[in-house]
Scaffold this active site. Structure first.
Site, mmCIF file in Angstrom:
data_model
loop_
_atom_site.group_PDB
_atom_site.id
_atom_site.type_symbol
_atom_site.label_atom_id
_atom_site.label_comp_id
_atom_site.label_asym_id
_atom_site.label_seq_id
_atom_site.Cartn_x
_atom_site.Cartn_y
_atom_site.Cartn_z
ATOM 1 N N SER A 94 0.752 -1.356 -0.184
ATOM 2 C CA SER A 94 -0.027 0.049 0.009
ATOM 3 C C SER A 94 0.945 1.201 0.040
ATOM 4 O O SER A 94 1.978 1.211 -0.763
ATOM 5 C CB SER A 94 -1.044 -0.082 1.272
ATOM 6 O OG SER A 94 -1.861 1.060 1.161
ATOM 7 N N LYS A 131 -4.253 2.629 -3.599
ATOM 8 C CA LYS A 131 -3.504 2.288 -2.352
ATOM 9 C C LYS A 131 -4.431 1.941 -0.982
ATOM 10 O O LYS A 131 -4.200 1.189 -0.493
ATOM 11 C CB LYS A 131 -2.532 3.226 -1.851
ATOM 12 C CG LYS A 131 -1.503 3.529 -2.869
ATOM 13 C CD LYS A 131 -0.457 2.403 -3.026
ATOM 14 C CE LYS A 131 -0.734 1.344 -4.337
ATOM 15 N NZ LYS A 131 0.270 0.467 -4.261
ATOM 16 N N TYR A 159 -4.401 7.442 -7.462
ATOM 17 C CA TYR A 159 -3.423 6.766 -6.756
ATOM 18 C C TYR A 159 -3.787 6.303 -5.613
ATOM 19 O O TYR A 159 -3.487 5.275 -4.930
ATOM 20 C CB TYR A 159 -1.961 7.567 -6.739
ATOM 21 C CG TYR A 159 -0.676 6.706 -6.183
ATOM 22 C CD1 TYR A 159 -0.299 5.714 -6.415
ATOM 23 C CD2 TYR A 159 -0.523 7.053 -4.972
ATOM 24 C CE1 TYR A 159 0.578 4.855 -6.006
ATOM 25 C CE2 TYR A 159 0.940 6.601 -4.251
ATOM 26 C CZ TYR A 159 1.186 5.253 -4.636
ATOM 27 O OH TYR A 159 2.265 4.569 -4.161
#
Length: 225
Positions: free
Chosen positions: A54, A85, A81
């Site tokens: 992550s 994550k 993004y």
């Protein structure tokens, strides 16, 4: 042991060959499908573990399960993004829930800021945005240095960046912490600056994790556990 370590970051809007927004498709759905297809081999192993990378970038955004492909909202490279994550951490948590009884340990990891080719898409604007966001997080969580100023984003060497994922894959002390989010070779801390070792509340939203899993099965066409 499976290390889900592939990734792209803050890239321009593009799609995978299957039509998924590239960051969500690569960072989450690709790992979801890979883990599913390797599940028989994982279960056949001795004390199997799955470690999924992550990032502190998860603090940019929770996953929008109604618009994972940015079809209804304007695309933002950092938000995309962050969503991917967050998905990584929720996937690791739900995998622990579903496969823990079979002996599988599953963890998500924030490796830290590391200068690698992952940042190939960063121009000056994206880089400045990253540093500004890190400062904002330090202010929000009261993370200050000895001078009383908000702590600046710290970068690690590649070996230091790899340390937490290696620890996650090997440490006996994690046997009772299945599903945890890890950073700096330790357990993540809820409510602490995510740029360091904290995480946002939505990483422990079990209902969201379950719904993401169901959506991921539908989108990839694979199911397991």
């Amino acid at each position: 042991m499976l290390m889900n370590n592939a990734g792209v970051m803050a890239c321009p809007l593009s799609r995978t060959v299957d039509g998924f927004e590239k960051q969500f498709g690569t960072n989450h759905l690709g790992h979801f499908a890979l883990t599913a297809r390797l599940a028989p081999a994982i279960l056949a192993g001795e004390a199997p573990r799955v470690v999924t990378l992550s990032s502190a970038g998860h603090s940019r955004s929770d996953v929008d399960l109604d618009d994972v492909n940015f079809e209804a909202t304007p695309y933002d490279a950092w938000i995309a993004y962050g969503r991917s994550k967050t998905a990584n951490a929720l996937f690791a948590r739900e995998l622990a829930t579903r496969a823990g009884a079979s002996g599988v340990l599953s963890f998500s990891v924030h490796p830290g800021g590391i200068v690698t080719e992952l940042g190939r898409h960063l121009d000056d604007q994206l880089r400045n945005d990253m540093l500004s966001f890190a400062r904002e997080r330090a202010v929000r969580f009261g993370d200050v240095g000895d001078d009383g100023e908000p702590r600046r984003m710290q970068f690690k060497s590649v070996p230091a960046g790899a340390a937490t994922q290696v620890w996650a894959a090997t440490s006996p002390s994690l046997a009772t912490r299945n599903g945890a989010y890890l950073a700096d070779c330790g357990l993540g801390v809820q409510g602490v600056n995510p740029t360091v070792n904290g995480y946002m509340d939505y990483l422990v939203d079990d209902d969201h994790a379950r719904r993401l899993w169901i959506l991921s099965e539908r989108l990839t066409g694979v199911s397991f556990f």
